[in-house]
Design an enzyme around this catalytic site. Structure first.
Site, PDB file in Angstrom:
ATOM      1  N   GLY A   1       0.784  -1.218   0.000  1.00  0.00           N
ATOM      2  CA  GLY A   1       0.000   0.000   0.000  1.00  0.00           C
ATOM      3  C   GLY A   1       0.817   1.270   0.000  1.00  0.00           C
ATOM      4  O   GLY A   1       0.296   2.346   0.307  1.00  0.00           O
ATOM      5  N   LYS A   2       2.097   1.187  -0.377  1.00  0.00           N
ATOM      6  CA  LYS A   2       2.988   2.347  -0.350  1.00  0.00           C
ATOM      7  C   LYS A   2       3.358   2.828  -1.746  1.00  0.00           C
ATOM      8  O   LYS A   2       4.204   3.699  -1.909  1.00  0.00           O
ATOM      9  CB  LYS A   2       4.268   2.024   0.427  1.00  0.00           C
ATOM     10  N   GLY A   3       2.758   2.256  -2.767  1.00  0.00           N
ATOM     11  CA  GLY A   3       3.044   2.698  -4.127  1.00  0.00           C
ATOM     12  C   GLY A   3       4.376   2.233  -4.661  1.00  0.00           C
ATOM     13  O   GLY A   3       4.935   2.853  -5.570  1.00  0.00           O
ATOM     14  N   VAL A   4       4.906   1.124  -4.103  1.00  0.00           N
ATOM     15  CA  VAL A   4       6.203   0.610  -4.583  1.00  0.00           C
ATOM     16  C   VAL A   4       6.068  -0.813  -5.129  1.00  0.00           C
ATOM     17  O   VAL A   4       7.003  -1.581  -5.152  1.00  0.00           O
ATOM     18  CB  VAL A   4       7.287   0.680  -3.486  1.00  0.00           C
ATOM     19  N   SER A   5       4.868  -1.163  -5.564  1.00  0.00           N
ATOM     20  CA  SER A   5       4.632  -2.389  -6.318  1.00  0.00           C
ATOM     21  C   SER A   5       4.785  -3.676  -5.520  1.00  0.00           C
ATOM     22  O   SER A   5       5.351  -4.646  -6.005  1.00  0.00           O
ATOM     23  CB  SER A   5       5.564  -2.461  -7.524  1.00  0.00           C
ATOM     24  N   SER A   6       4.231  -3.704  -4.327  1.00  0.00           N
ATOM     25  CA  SER A   6       4.236  -4.965  -3.576  1.00  0.00           C
ATOM     26  C   SER A   6       3.450  -6.040  -4.319  1.00  0.00           C
ATOM     27  O   SER A   6       3.809  -7.220  -4.289  1.00  0.00           O
ATOM     28  CB  SER A   6       3.658  -4.750  -2.184  1.00  0.00           C
ATOM     29  N   SER A   7       2.373  -5.649  -5.004  1.00  0.00           N
ATOM     30  CA  SER A   7       1.555  -6.636  -5.718  1.00  0.00           C
ATOM     31  C   SER A   7       2.322  -7.247  -6.886  1.00  0.00           C
ATOM     32  O   SER A   7       2.288  -8.466  -7.097  1.00  0.00           O
ATOM     33  CB  SER A   7       0.257  -5.999  -6.206  1.00  0.00           C
ATOM     34  N   ALA A   8       3.020  -6.424  -7.653  1.00  0.00           N
ATOM     35  CA  ALA A   8       3.791  -6.956  -8.779  1.00  0.00           C
ATOM     36  C   ALA A   8       4.907  -7.864  -8.295  1.00  0.00           C
ATOM     37  O   ALA A   8       5.176  -8.913  -8.895  1.00  0.00           O
ATOM     38  CB  ALA A   8       4.368  -5.806  -9.611  1.00  0.00           C
TER      39      ALA A   8
ATOM     40  N   ASP B   1       5.143  -1.982 -13.516  1.00  0.00           N
ATOM     41  CA  ASP B   1       5.493  -2.593 -12.236  1.00  0.00           C
ATOM     42  C   ASP B   1       6.024  -4.007 -12.434  1.00  0.00           C
ATOM     43  O   ASP B   1       7.076  -4.384 -11.914  1.00  0.00           O
ATOM     44  CB  ASP B   1       4.269  -2.632 -11.324  1.00  0.00           C
TER      45      ASP B   1
END
Length: 509
Positions: A160-167, A210
């Site tokens: 949730g920090k905009g650094v692509s944890s999902s990718a 990402d």
């Protein structure tokens, strides 16, 4: 106990720590089958951001923080996932379901059915990012498993920090599965398949930058990607005088949020309107979608020059437009992953302008880095391009009070403090701010973080460093040593002898 099959001085600390986690969860795995480990980093979006879905050039740094996945075959036809850190976000750490739920009538589950299957239970919704990669492999590559899978996951990429944890999660999972099954895929293919999982199974309308950075990034270099749809260009090195940092605003970002999605819809509405003004023919596809034969810009807003936009189209694209009027007038958009809501009203002009100008800014940014003039004036120009990008995000409605404050704190400290530029990253609406700084400027970043925390009461995380993408990392294998064998060849510690039955599976999501 488990140990790395091959290990040397280059083995990264997070891989060694992950091996310890495998031994701490030894009961999760069977002792008589090998384990493969994959690793994929998060990314810091330096320039490009949301313009990726409009075909822009983007510059991305693979971060030091990464997600690691250990995979093992399971004779039971089940897909079982254990995450060591998902509990922090109120999700269920262990989820298991029979592989049969991924089929319908002997065929792979449709993407829509998969989205409904994994999206119904909030505590297990995170599994869509993991199981979605398997759904995509089944549908796009005809994968048929003759056995089940067990996956252990740990991530240092903040969510949730905009650094692509999902990718990072998607890419690491797909790499681990492909490594276990000896299914070779090129990095670009891995990224596109993972994007498909996020778009169609998770339901998040992200672009591809990402996943491409997480899969194909090079340590210490800026991944350079022309998103038309995903063309890797030679990566760019930063001059040794500069470094890149990320400062988390403490405001959670979500690419699936309404702000990001509506801005994307507005951009595609703008492209459809411009195509009509240019006399390009649109063919209806049904479902409020059209296809456009476009020899001028090849379907991408980013290929429209700023001067053409200003001189020919800006005044003819409305600031806002309701969905009902748009669909009635234009039939729909060319975007395959979003839908124009007839009941909604969308900003159109600014979301259309953003990728046109952002592509131009990113090209200038790259040219400045490549011309070899690593001087004070060049650094200020790079920073100004970042500030322009941030202002454009805000004009689209994707800013936030926290990220705006951080950017202004950086601007206020400025070049005298070694800080040249800052901008919101990724999908916006919170998350992380990227900062371009003179090398050795960490103390200045710490002071800004302290000031921000004092003003807002939010906790701040500073992100830095870089690491290789998943394809450069490759696959590591863990092998079993008899209990009590001494450490050798990268042996990994276990706090107690393994034993016992695997944890009981939970019901399907």
């Amino acid at each position: 106990m488990w140990r790395l099959e091959h290990s040397d001085a280059t083995t990264s600390p997070d891989v060694a720590r992950f091996g310890d986690l495998v031994n701490e969860h030894a009961d999760f795995f069977a002792a008589d089958r090998p384990i493969v480990v994959a690793r994929a980093p998060g990314r810091l979006d330096l320039m490009g951001g949301i313009a990726d879905y409009s075909g822009a050039l983007v510059l991305e740094l693979p971060l030091a923080a990464a997600t690691l996945v250990a995979a093992q075959a399971d004779p039971e036809p089940r897909f079982t996932v254990l995450s060591t850190d998902i509990g922090a976000s109120d999700g269920e750490e262990l989820v298991s379901f029979p592989l049969a739920v991924l089929e319908s009538g002997g065929r792979p589950l449709s993407y829509l059915a998969a989205r409904k299957l994994f999206g119904g239970d909030r505590a297990r919704r995170w599994v869509a990012y993991v199981a979605g990669t398997l759904v995509v492999l089944q549908r796009e590559h005809g994968l048929r498993l003759g056995h089940g899978l067990r996956l252990l996951i740990h991530s240092d990429v903040p969510a949730g920090k905009g650094v692509s944890s999902s990718a990072a999660l998607e890419v690491a999972t797909m790499q681990a599965i492909c490594g276990l099954l000896d299914l070779p895929l090129e990095g670009r293919d891995v990224a596109l398949l993972c994007q498909r999982a996020e778009n169609l199974v998770v339901g998040a309308p992200c672009g591809v930058m990402d996943q491409m950075t997480s899969a194909c990034g090079e340590q210490g270099r800026l991944l350079t990607l022309l998103c038309q749809p995903a063309e890797l260009l030679p990566s760019v090195a930063l001059p040794p005088e500069l470094e890149i940092w990320g400062i988390d605003s403490g405001i959670r970002h979500a690419v699936s949020g309404a702000d990001y999605g509506s801005v994307r819809v507005g951009a595609f509405m703008g492209y459809r309107i411009i195509a009509g003004l240019a006399g390009l023919e649109a063919r209806p596809l049904g479902g409020e979608r059209v296809s456009i034969e476009d020899p001028l810009w090849h379907g991408y807003l980013a290929n429209i020059s700023p001067s053409l936009w200003e001189g020919a189209y800006r005044e003819q694209v409305p600031a806002t437009l309701d969905g009902k009027t748009f669909v009635a007038s234009y039939g729909g958009s060319t975007d395959a992953v979003t839908r124009v809501d007839p009941q909604g009203t969308y900003a159109v002009q600014q979301p259309t302008a953003h990728p046109i100008y952002e592509h131009h800014r990113v090209r200038l940014f790259r040219a400045l880095l490549q011309n070899g003039e690593a001087g004070y004036e060049t650094f200020e120009l790079l920073g100004e391009l970042m500030y322009q990008s941030h202002a454009s995000y805000s004009a689209c409605g994707l800013g936030s009070e926290g990220t705006d404050t951080l950017v202004e704190l950086v601007r206020g400290a400025g070049p005298p403090a070694g800080l040249f530029g800052a901008k919101i990253t990724g999908g916006g609406s919170g998350g992380t701010v990227a900062v371009l700084a003179r090398s050795g400027s960490r103390p200045q970043l710490d002071r800004i973080a302290e000031q921000y925390e004092a003003e807002t009461g939010r906790d701040v995380t500073i992100l830095g460093g870089s690491s290789p993408g998943a394809l450069q990392f490759g696959i590591r294998r863990l092998v079993r040593e008899p209990w009590g064998a001494g450490p050798r060849g990268g042996a990994l510690r276990a706090p107690h002898p393994p034993g016992g039955a695997p944890p009981p599976p939970k019901t399907p999501p």
